[in-house]
Write an enzyme that holds these catalytic residues in place. Structure first.
Site, PDB file in Angstrom:
ATOM      1  N   SER A  80       3.043  11.412   7.608  1.00  0.00           N
ATOM      2  CA  SER A  80       3.581  12.254   6.534  1.00  0.00           C
ATOM      3  C   SER A  80       4.487  13.366   7.031  1.00  0.00           C
ATOM      4  CB  SER A  80       2.432  12.871   5.739  1.00  0.00           C
ATOM      5  OG  SER A  80       1.901  11.873   4.914  1.00  0.00           O
ATOM      6  N   TRP A  84      -4.282   0.295   4.250  1.00  0.00           N
ATOM      7  CA  TRP A  84      -3.473   1.133   5.124  1.00  0.00           C
ATOM      8  C   TRP A  84      -3.092   0.371   6.396  1.00  0.00           C
ATOM      9  CZ3 TRP A  84      -3.727   3.469   9.953  1.00  0.00           C
ATOM     10  CH2 TRP A  84      -2.932   4.607  10.138  1.00  0.00           C
ATOM     11  N   ASN A 125       0.184   5.749   0.344  1.00  0.00           N
ATOM     12  CA  ASN A 125      -0.628   6.967   0.231  1.00  0.00           C
ATOM     13  C   ASN A 125       0.301   8.166   0.062  1.00  0.00           C
ATOM     14  OD1 ASN A 125      -1.012   5.940   3.231  1.00  0.00           O
ATOM     15  ND2 ASN A 125      -1.311   8.103   3.450  1.00  0.00           N
ATOM     16  N   ASP A 126       0.168   9.204   0.840  1.00  0.00           N
ATOM     17  CA  ASP A 126       0.789  10.512   0.538  1.00  0.00           C
ATOM     18  C   ASP A 126       2.251  10.487   0.061  1.00  0.00           C
ATOM     19  OD1 ASP A 126      -1.446  10.787   2.112  1.00  0.00           O
ATOM     20  OD2 ASP A 126      -0.468  11.978   3.659  1.00  0.00           O
ATOM     21  N   ARG A 142      -0.258  17.146  12.555  1.00  0.00           N
ATOM     22  CA  ARG A 142       0.615  16.309  11.716  1.00  0.00           C
ATOM     23  C   ARG A 142       1.036  16.961  10.400  1.00  0.00           C
ATOM     24  NH1 ARG A 142      -4.428  13.658  12.111  1.00  0.00           N
ATOM     25  NH2 ARG A 142      -5.683  13.796  10.213  1.00  0.00           N
ATOM     26  N   ASP A 143       1.891  16.234   9.721  1.00  0.00           N
ATOM     27  CA  ASP A 143       2.319  16.498   8.340  1.00  0.00           C
ATOM     28  C   ASP A 143       3.176  17.765   8.215  1.00  0.00           C
ATOM     29  OD1 ASP A 143       0.580  14.346   8.032  1.00  0.00           O
ATOM     30  OD2 ASP A 143      -1.069  15.564   7.277  1.00  0.00           O
ATOM     31  N   TRP A 154      -9.150   8.378  -0.358  1.00  0.00           N
ATOM     32  CA  TRP A 154      -9.639   7.732   0.862  1.00  0.00           C
ATOM     33  C   TRP A 154     -11.120   7.375   0.704  1.00  0.00           C
ATOM     34  CZ3 TRP A 154      -6.008   6.045   3.738  1.00  0.00           C
ATOM     35  CH2 TRP A 154      -4.869   6.791   4.030  1.00  0.00           C
ATOM     36  N   TRP A 207       0.831  -1.218   0.000  1.00  0.00           N
ATOM     37  CA  TRP A 207       0.000   0.000   0.000  1.00  0.00           C
ATOM     38  C   TRP A 207       0.857   1.257   0.000  1.00  0.00           C
ATOM     39  CZ3 TRP A 207      -5.003   2.006   0.482  1.00  0.00           C
ATOM     40  CH2 TRP A 207      -5.081   3.284   1.041  1.00  0.00           C
TER      41      TRP A 207
END
Ligand code: FRU
Length: 502
Positions: free
Chosen positions: A110, A74, A49-50, A173-174, A311, A47
């Site tokens: 992230s 995820w 994602n970002d 976050r991120d 998502w 998997w």
């Protein structure tokens, strides 16, 4: 790094990275190739994602990504890693981060990357969620060679102590780190107590000691319940803040996905640390575009990559147990024009395109123009269309008997629509009603529309007038390759070029 150093590094901290790398190298062979893309970044297995840590470092582009190698859904986040000299040929590197420390036990979320004194620094979110406690903190890892990363012993570098109540530690976050003058800054996503998105600004002299500077921007009730993945940069004399809001309210043709992306254009007052917004809009008008991140390269290009999936919808390669899920978009060069963010494909990609079909000045008058066997799995199309005397047109792309992607334009309404409902495996989500198409308004330039379509095995990226983009994945069952253009009124195809991306 030498083998012995590498071993030392593994032994010291990161058994989990070794395990992930072994799993990936063993598992690669079992991945089903049917829908694998050819020139887009994907993980070898598992998997993604970002996009994370997108950076130009020592002459190469590095792109990291949220990665769970062990499944096609995820899971506890690792950082996967690819690098490239030209943004089109990517080389897989060992996994860069795995969740090993107490503060990140449930995932290395992230974040971003920056070079300092020749070293590559990653700034990312440590995610912890157990027994009713959720905590997100910002962390640093660094590397001498851009491949093997060491986590900073003083992590986390931003936690409750620094945010001083200005954010919820549960959704914090991120971090996107950048340098301005002598200082490093980081924008971090969060939300207010009453569930509005909020971006916080922190500053540091050394990347290790951070202090809270300001709430850079805060949304209103309509602008989403949480903002994710911020990125702040200056381009064409404007400050640009991009982000990914959750549940931002629909507005005419914008923000139909539950997880959207938005760009705010304006100016930052660096004294107060406040962003003064002049305009904002959605970044991409497709169904599969999220969490974009940018980097700046040595040619001073601002380049953006996003996760090309969404998502809260099913993913066919997971349903089909193909052993992989998720891909990145094509890197896109950004500019600001008329207070809007405009995107064009990075020019490096054109060097790989070999045009094999081309013609000019063909009229379609209340008729359909058909091409057989032309929409190859890695094809590129450029169409220059004069719509002065057209009522509407439809392009059926990758068409077989029962399947196609439908790209249509209503000239009077000046509205484009891209629909994937009949394009193959069904993709549905929690949204109501189900979303199979998105629309956007596009005003032709002197009656002209220039469409560029980048098709990879399971994706379509449409660039309209080198300004707007529509990004959709699709998973054809019949593997149709025909193309049909149907016009009501008179459509002048001033140019049609088709090539393959090699
Ligand atoms: C966005 C996101 C980020 C988070 C990461 C976790 O897609 O939810 O906010 O850091 O994914 O994988």
């Amino acid at each position: 790094m030498t083998i012995s150093n590498q071993e030392e590094y593994y032994n010291e901290t990161i058994e989990l990275i070794k395990k992930a790398n072994e799993y990936i190298s063993d598992g690669k062979a079992n991945v089903n190739q049917e829908y694998r893309n050819n020139y887009h970044v994907m993980a070898p297995v598992g998997w993604i994602n970002d996009p994370n840590g997108f950076v130009y470092y020592k002459g190469e582009y590095h792109l990291f990504y949220q990665h769970y190698p062990y499944d096609t859904v995820w899971g506890p986040m690792h950082w996967g890693h690819v690098k490239s000299k030209d943004l089109v040929h990517w080389e897989h590197m060992p996994v860069a981060l795995a969740p090993t420390e107490e503060y990140e036990l449930d995932g290395c979320f992230s974040g971003s990357a920056i070079e300092k004194d020749g070293k590559l620094y990653l700034m990312y979110t440590g995610h912890y969620e157990r027994a009713g406690t959720k905590r997100e903190v910002q962390c640093i890892a660094y590397s001498e060679d851009g491949i093997y990363f060491q986590k900073y012993k003083g992590n986390p570098v931003i936690s409750e102590n620094e945010i001083k109540g200005s954010a919820s530690i549960e959704d914090f976050r991120d971090p996107k780190v950048f340098k301005k003058g002598d200082l490093y800054y980081s924008v971090v996503a969060s939300k207010t107590k009453d569930e509005r998105g909020r971006i916080l600004l922190f500053s540091s002299k050394d990347l290790f000691n951070w202090s809270f500077k300001s709430v850079l921007l805060e949304g209103n009730k309509e602008q989403g319940i949480m903002w994710e993945c911020p990125d702040l940069f200056n381009i064409d004399d404007k400050d640009v803040l991009i982000m990914s809001p959750i549940e931002i309210q629909k507005n005419k043709y914008e923000f139909y996905n539950i997880n959207s992306t938005a760009v705010f254009i304006g100016n930052v007052d660096w004294q107060t640390g406040k962003f003064k917004v002049e305009n904002y809009h959605e970044i991409d008008y497709g169904l599969d575009f999220y969490a974009p991140q940018t980097c700046i390269d040595e040619k001073n290009r601002r380049i953006m990559v996003a996760w090309m999936q969404m998502w809260k919808r099913n993913m066919p390669t997971n349903d089909l147990k193909h052993g992989w899920a998720g891909s990145m978009t094509l890197p896109r060069e950004l500019h600001v024009k008329n207070n809007r963010l405009v995107q064009s494909p990075i020019y490096d990609i054109y060097e790989l395109i070999k045009i094999d079909t081309a013609f000019q000045e063909k009229n379609i008058q209340d008729d359909t123009l058909k091409f057989e066997n032309i929409c190859d799995e890695n094809s590129y199309f450029k169409l220059k269309l004069d719509v002065e005397k057209t009522d509407d047109f439809q392009i059926r792309f990758a068409k077989s008997e029962n399947e196609f992607i439908l790209i249509s334009y209503d000239v009077k309404e000046e509205v484009f629509t891209v629909n994937r409902e009949k394009s193959g495996h069904k993709i549905t989500g929690v949204e109501k009603p189900q979303l199979f198409e998105r629309s956007l308004s596009v005003i032709p330039n002197n009656n002209l529309l220039i469409l560029e379509i980048f098709r990879d095995t399971s994706s379509l990226e449409l660039f309209i007038n080198k300004q707007f983009t529509v990004t959709d994945t699709f998973f054809p069952i019949e593997k149709g390759k025909d193309l049909e253009i149907t016009a009501k009124g008179k459509l002048i195809v001033k140019l049609l070029e088709k090539g393959n991306v090699h």
